[in-house]
Motif scaffolding. Sequence first.
Motif, PDB file in Angstrom:
ATOM      1  N   GLU A  31     -34.693  42.945  28.957  1.00 27.63           N
ATOM      2  CA  GLU A  31     -34.137  42.019  27.973  1.00 27.63           C
ATOM      3  C   GLU A  31     -33.592  40.749  28.633  1.00 27.63           C
ATOM      4  OE1 GLU A  31     -30.859  42.028  24.311  1.00 27.63           O
ATOM      5  OE2 GLU A  31     -31.349  43.886  25.403  1.00 27.63           O
ATOM      6  N   LYS A  32     -33.077  40.883  29.860  1.00 29.84           N
ATOM      7  CA  LYS A  32     -32.508  39.723  30.565  1.00 29.84           C
ATOM      8  C   LYS A  32     -33.572  38.695  30.942  1.00 29.84           C
ATOM      9  CE  LYS A  32     -32.824  41.704  35.210  1.00 29.84           C
ATOM     10  NZ  LYS A  32     -32.098  42.052  36.451  1.00 29.84           N
ATOM     11  N   ASP A  33     -34.832  39.118  30.977  1.00 31.09           N
ATOM     12  CA  ASP A  33     -35.919  38.202  31.351  1.00 31.09           C
ATOM     13  C   ASP A  33     -36.526  37.467  30.158  1.00 31.09           C
ATOM     14  OD1 ASP A  33     -35.786  38.851  34.082  1.00 31.09           O
ATOM     15  OD2 ASP A  33     -37.002  40.647  33.776  1.00 31.09           O
ATOM     16  N   LEU A  34     -36.140  37.857  28.954  1.00 29.80           N
ATOM     17  CA  LEU A  34     -36.788  37.296  27.757  1.00 29.80           C
ATOM     18  C   LEU A  34     -36.519  35.802  27.594  1.00 29.80           C
ATOM     19  CD1 LEU A  34     -36.220  40.162  25.153  1.00 29.80           C
ATOM     20  CD2 LEU A  34     -38.315  39.613  26.414  1.00 29.80           C
ATOM     21  N   LYS A  35     -35.367  35.325  28.089  1.00 27.96           N
ATOM     22  CA  LYS A  35     -35.027  33.910  27.928  1.00 27.96           C
ATOM     23  C   LYS A  35     -35.518  33.044  29.095  1.00 27.96           C
ATOM     24  CE  LYS A  35     -32.987  34.773  24.074  1.00 27.96           C
ATOM     25  NZ  LYS A  35     -33.661  34.382  22.803  1.00 27.96           N
ATOM     26  N   SER A  36     -36.142  33.670  30.067  1.00 29.77           N
ATOM     27  CA  SER A  36     -36.731  32.908  31.173  1.00 29.77           C
ATOM     28  C   SER A  36     -38.102  32.373  30.762  1.00 29.77           C
ATOM     29  CB  SER A  36     -36.833  33.801  32.414  1.00 29.77           C
ATOM     30  OG  SER A  36     -35.552  34.236  32.823  1.00 29.77           O
ATOM     31  N   TYR A  37     -38.841  31.806  31.717  1.00 28.38           N
ATOM     32  CA  TYR A  37     -40.043  31.064  31.352  1.00 28.38           C
ATOM     33  C   TYR A  37     -41.275  31.524  32.139  1.00 28.38           C
ATOM     34  CZ  TYR A  37     -36.544  27.919  29.375  1.00 28.38           C
ATOM     35  OH  TYR A  37     -35.500  27.406  28.667  1.00 28.38           O
ATOM     36  N   VAL A  38     -42.420  31.403  31.473  1.00 28.87           N
ATOM     37  CA  VAL A  38     -43.727  31.597  32.098  1.00 28.87           C
ATOM     38  C   VAL A  38     -44.659  30.517  31.571  1.00 28.87           C
ATOM     39  CG1 VAL A  38     -43.514  34.091  32.466  1.00 28.87           C
ATOM     40  CG2 VAL A  38     -44.407  33.224  30.288  1.00 28.87           C
ATOM     41  N   VAL A  39     -45.813  30.362  32.195  1.00 30.64           N
ATOM     42  CA  VAL A  39     -46.766  29.373  31.690  1.00 30.64           C
ATOM     43  C   VAL A  39     -47.370  29.891  30.388  1.00 30.64           C
ATOM     44  CG1 VAL A  39     -47.301  28.445  33.959  1.00 30.64           C
ATOM     45  CG2 VAL A  39     -48.641  30.326  33.072  1.00 30.64           C
ATOM     46  N   PRO A  40     -47.614  29.036  29.406  1.00 25.19           N
ATOM     47  CA  PRO A  40     -48.105  29.502  28.110  1.00 25.19           C
ATOM     48  C   PRO A  40     -49.505  30.107  28.190  1.00 25.19           C
ATOM     49  CG  PRO A  40     -48.155  27.104  28.224  1.00 25.19           C
ATOM     50  CD  PRO A  40     -47.418  27.588  29.439  1.00 25.19           C
ATOM     51  N   LEU A  41     -49.724  31.141  27.360  1.00 23.41           N
ATOM     52  CA  LEU A  41     -51.014  31.817  27.210  1.00 23.41           C
ATOM     53  C   LEU A  41     -51.438  32.560  28.478  1.00 23.41           C
ATOM     54  CD1 LEU A  41     -52.932  29.016  25.272  1.00 23.41           C
ATOM     55  CD2 LEU A  41     -51.617  30.918  24.339  1.00 23.41           C
ATOM     56  N   SER A  42     -50.496  32.761  29.408  1.00 25.72           N
ATOM     57  CA  SER A  42     -50.844  33.485  30.633  1.00 25.72           C
ATOM     58  C   SER A  42     -51.152  34.948  30.323  1.00 25.72           C
ATOM     59  CB  SER A  42     -49.710  33.381  31.645  1.00 25.72           C
ATOM     60  OG  SER A  42     -48.484  33.801  31.081  1.00 25.72           O
ATOM     61  N   LEU A  43     -50.367  35.572  29.447  1.00 27.34           N
ATOM     62  CA  LEU A  43     -50.619  36.975  29.106  1.00 27.34           C
ATOM     63  C   LEU A  43     -51.935  37.131  28.367  1.00 27.34           C
ATOM     64  CD1 LEU A  43     -47.126  38.381  28.040  1.00 27.34           C
ATOM     65  CD2 LEU A  43     -48.325  38.613  30.202  1.00 27.34           C
ATOM     66  N   GLN A  44     -52.216  36.204  27.464  1.00 25.93           N
ATOM     67  CA  GLN A  44     -53.480  36.286  26.718  1.00 25.93           C
ATOM     68  C   GLN A  44     -54.679  36.203  27.663  1.00 25.93           C
ATOM     69  OE1 GLN A  44     -55.346  33.047  25.850  1.00 25.93           O
ATOM     70  NE2 GLN A  44     -57.026  34.291  25.074  1.00 25.93           N
ATOM     71  N   LEU A  45     -54.593  35.314  28.650  1.00 29.91           N
ATOM     72  CA  LEU A  45     -55.687  35.192  29.614  1.00 29.91           C
ATOM     73  C   LEU A  45     -55.839  36.452  30.455  1.00 29.91           C
ATOM     74  CD1 LEU A  45     -55.166  31.525  30.885  1.00 29.91           C
ATOM     75  CD2 LEU A  45     -57.084  32.368  29.535  1.00 29.91           C
ATOM     76  N   LEU A  46     -54.712  37.050  30.848  1.00 26.05           N
ATOM     77  CA  LEU A  46     -54.778  38.255  31.679  1.00 26.05           C
ATOM     78  C   LEU A  46     -55.231  39.472  30.877  1.00 26.05           C
ATOM     79  CD1 LEU A  46     -51.545  37.685  33.804  1.00 26.05           C
ATOM     80  CD2 LEU A  46     -53.916  37.457  34.558  1.00 26.05           C
ATOM     81  N   LEU A  47     -54.844  39.532  29.612  1.00 25.96           N
ATOM     82  CA  LEU A  47     -55.332  40.615  28.752  1.00 25.96           C
ATOM     83  C   LEU A  47     -56.840  40.506  28.552  1.00 25.96           C
ATOM     84  CD1 LEU A  47     -52.450  40.694  26.111  1.00 25.96           C
ATOM     85  CD2 LEU A  47     -53.022  42.507  27.746  1.00 25.96           C
ATOM     86  N   GLU A  48     -57.311  39.295  28.323  1.00 26.73           N
ATOM     87  CA  GLU A  48     -58.762  39.065  28.212  1.00 26.73           C
ATOM     88  C   GLU A  48     -59.471  39.492  29.480  1.00 26.73           C
ATOM     89  OE1 GLU A  48     -59.758  35.102  27.258  1.00 26.73           O
ATOM     90  OE2 GLU A  48     -58.896  35.145  25.260  1.00 26.73           O
ATOM     91  N   ASN A  49     -58.841  39.158  30.621  1.00 31.36           N
ATOM     92  CA  ASN A  49     -59.435  39.498  31.912  1.00 31.36           C
ATOM     93  C   ASN A  49     -59.585  41.019  32.063  1.00 31.36           C
ATOM     94  OD1 ASN A  49     -60.185  38.298  34.667  1.00 31.36           O
ATOM     95  ND2 ASN A  49     -58.704  39.879  35.249  1.00 31.36           N
TER      96      ASN A  49
END
Length: 437
Positions: A245-263
């Motif tokens: 939960e503490k990581d939810l307010k941090s940041y990642v590049v957008p659509l990174s999970l979608q690209l990795l799930l597709e991969n």
Amino acid sequence: MNRKSLITISWITFFIGTLTFVFFTDEKTPELYLLNMVIAGLYSFTISIGNGLVNDFLNRKYSWVEDTRTRTVLGIIGTLLVNIVLVLFCNYVNFIIYQKQDFAEFFSGTMGFVNWFTINISLLISAVLHAKGFIEAWKSSTRQEVVQQKLIAKSANAQFESLKNQLDPHFLFNSLNVLSALIDENPNQAQRFTSSMSKIYRYVLEQKDKELVTVEEEIEFAGTYCDLLKTRFEDSVTFDFNVNEKDLKSYVVPLSLQLLLENSIKHNFATSGKPLNIEIYSENGYLFIENNLQQREQMKESAGIGLSNIVQRYALLTKQNVFIEKSSDFFRVKIPILTQKKTAMNIPLSQESIAYQRASKRVKELKGFYGNLLSYCLVIPFLIFINVRTSPDYHWFWWPMFGWGLGLSLNAVKVFGISSNWEEKQIQKILDKENSK
């Protein structure tokens, strides 16, 4: 020495020759005016060309910016030697050869004072020229660095925009492939998929212009995307989200999970008997996307857009790396979770700002030193002149000359010697020692 310098020396010769003719020559004749010009030219051209040759030689060998200390020390030594030799040469020609005065009094009396005074004036002018050369070199270097850093920043920003623009066609292409397969397998699911895909594509359009999104936003989108994948693969694919939960307010590049799930879906087969298990979790400042390895045979070599896109976008934003781990049992990708928002231009601009601040501070220090040196060279000869004229038996000028000279020497040591550079090195040594404990 260029044409501009020769023209400047010619004008100096003209003004000095005219000044001495008007105020220091009793008989006003064209012959004496021409003679004053010749003598003024002797001093101007000899001293200027001599200093210019020394300055040009040192500039070719040592940079004002990269070899500041060496360039300054050699400049001071060279300037002292050259000016003393050239001034004495010009005075010898003027007083001994032309005016036929006694050489035994060349270093004493009036001629001795003229030698001293002329040497100081020559050093004064040389110091001004050296200071001007240093400031111009440093400003030129700073401008070049600023321009270079701006070009790097623009290039990084353009590269980042190019990477983000890959997301639209890449996502649309993969979604249409899924939809195409569903149309034949299950038309009803294909219709629901189309409706859900429009919602997801709306998110893609909203986020594609952002450089970073919160982990919470990305997880919500990934959950919606996983629901679409389960529509097609049913129980052949499972998803497990376990993000702190503490990581939810941090940041990642957008659509990174979608690209990795597709991969994961693209490179692995999934069946009810051998389901593909995909786990998304956070640990030690990284977001993990891991799946059991059930690698399918590739009919053609992959373009590798997904992984390379993420790696390159992170490289423009942070020094933290994206890690890719593969074994016989699993495939895992670790992407950094960023605690503060950054932009692709942050790194170049911060370097530019630091470089400019250091350059400005250095120029200020050098200007202060050379200003002090110029004042010393101007005031001390004047005090000597006053002392010799008013009380020749008591040479009190030694006290201000040595006192001020000591202060000037300490200032030179601070500027060119151990100053802040030494302090920074000592601080860094202490930090390194503390870090090694």
